[in-house]
Design an enzyme around this catalytic site. Structure first.
Site, short mmCIF file in Angstrom:
data_model
loop_
_atom_site.label_atom_id
_atom_site.label_comp_id
_atom_site.label_asym_id
_atom_site.label_seq_id
_atom_site.Cartn_x
_atom_site.Cartn_y
_atom_site.Cartn_z
N CYS A 140 -1.98 -12.17 -3.95
CA CYS A 140 -3.37 -12.42 -3.37
C CYS A 140 -3.53 -13.98 -2.82
CB CYS A 140 -4.53 -12.55 -4.61
SG CYS A 140 -3.98 -11.08 -5.90
N ASP A 141 -2.82 -14.82 -3.35
CA ASP A 141 -3.15 -16.09 -3.03
C ASP A 141 -2.24 -17.02 -2.14
OD1 ASP A 141 -5.73 -15.88 -3.89
OD2 ASP A 141 -5.22 -16.40 -5.97
N CYS B 35 -1.73 -14.84 -9.29
CA CYS B 35 -1.49 -13.96 -8.25
C CYS B 35 -1.05 -14.46 -6.88
CB CYS B 35 -2.50 -12.94 -8.10
SG CYS B 35 -2.27 -11.66 -7.25
#
Ligand code: NAP
Length: 314
Positions: free
Chosen positions: A140-141, A137
């Site tokens: 997200c990261d 992701c």
């Protein structure tokens, strides 16, 4: 022995969508029951730092966030069962769901929030660096790879979108694809080809991930050519696997309308499914956004729609 439980709302699945549905249904005094599934907490329990869930000034941990959601759902009156549903019958009224431990739920409404799973390459070294350089992701990261070199594996819309998103942070993004043509939409491909931070490696698959395993940190990817089997390597500190997702819908096959990739179809601006009284929320019906906060939002809508359905049908 089987235990029979009657409920207004049965929630299947315990990710951000399921717990949020439970919180709203419980606060509406619907006394919901939630069956967690085999991986309580869902996909967020396999992430580490979470910086984009609103309400937290400091970085939080995915597993902690899910624990808090569970606590909150319990506190407002949800009954949570650490169990998994093995069969559902949406032809009966009320609906029937049976679980592995022998519980039999008879529910007036059902909220499906069983989520989806990112596909992984399933090579041994991938496991070692998951959360330590390897992610599924970018939203997200990606932020954690500011001014570093990263790779994206895949050739579909997700891979191209993730690669473009990562150019906002990374110094260089290498897209690795197993063929010599992308599957992604043309407009996305054009954007990718024009971006000066992007390099594309064609006709290669990942053979292995390597790095420091004591304090896990990814350092390089060994690649294998799909045309002549030759091997090469690239140095990166991040690798984003974007080879697709699979919705967790096998339980509902032929019981509810799904699209060709087995995502549950819901009505526009709604979580209503093809079966009146059955709602679907989160990644089980969403192949585009896939965020904890969007799943939570859909969980809220599902509970509100279940409440309205009960008011109109009792
Ligand atoms: P996808 O379209 O199924 O693409 C998966 C990609 O990963 C393909 O390029 C495939 O290669 C590659 N791949 C699969 N298994 C692999 C493996 N073991 N090793 C190396 N490469 C592998 O998946 P997606 O991109 O996640 O998209 C899923 C669905 O969501 C699609 O319908 C897509 O259009 C939609 N989506 C839409 C948007 C949007 O509209 N903005 C954004 C994201 C996703 P091959 O090409 O060789 O098969």
């Amino acid at each position: 022995m089987s235990e029979k439980i009657k409920t207004n709302v049965l929630i299947i699945g315990s990710g951000a969508a399921g717990y949020t549905a439970a919180i709203y249904a419980a606060r509406a005094n619907l006394k919901p029951h939630l069956v967690t599934g085999l991986e309580p907490g869902g996909q967020l329990t396999i992430t580490t730092d979470v910086e984009n869930y609103p309400g937290f000034g400091d970085v939080i941990q995915g597993p902690w966030l899910m624990e808090q959601m569970r606590e909150q759902a319990l506190k407002v009156g949800t009954e949570i069962h650490n169990d998994f549903v093995t069969n559902v019958d949406f032809n009966s009224s009320p609906f029937i769901a049976t679980t592995d431990s022998g519980l039999i739920f008879r529910s007036k409404t059902t909220i499906i929030s069983t989520g989806a799973k990112a596909r992984w390459l399933e090579i041994e070294s991938e496991e070692k660096f998951k959360g330590y350089g390897i992610s599924a992701c970018a939203t997200c990261d990606g932020f954690f790879f500011k001014d570093q070199d990263v790779a994206v594996i895949g050739g579909g819309n997700s891979a191209v979108e993730e690669a473009l998103f990562l150019t906002n942070f990374a110094s260089k993004v290498t897209l690795i694809h197993r063929r010599d043509q992308l599957r992604a939409e043309k407009i996305l491909q054009d954007r990718l080809f024009k971006n000066p931070k992007v390099e594309i490696i064609w006709n290669k698959t990942v053979k292995n991930f390597q790095g420091n395993t004591d304090t896990p940190a990814l350092e390089k990817i060994l690649l294998k050519s799909t045309t002549d089997n030759s091997e090469s390597e690239i140095k990166v500190s991040g690798a984003f696997i974007a080879i697709g997702h699979d919705p967790a819908t096998s339980l509902f096959l032929n019981k509810i309308k799904m699209d060709k990739e087995n995502y549950i179809i819901t009505k526009p601006d709604s979580t209503s499914t093809s079966i009146p009284g059955v709602f679907a929320a989160g990644d089980v019906k969403d192949k585009i956004y896939r965020q904890a906060v969007t799943a939570a939002g859909m969980g809220c809508i599902a509970a509100l729609e279940a409440e309205k359905f009960l008011a109109e049908n009792s």
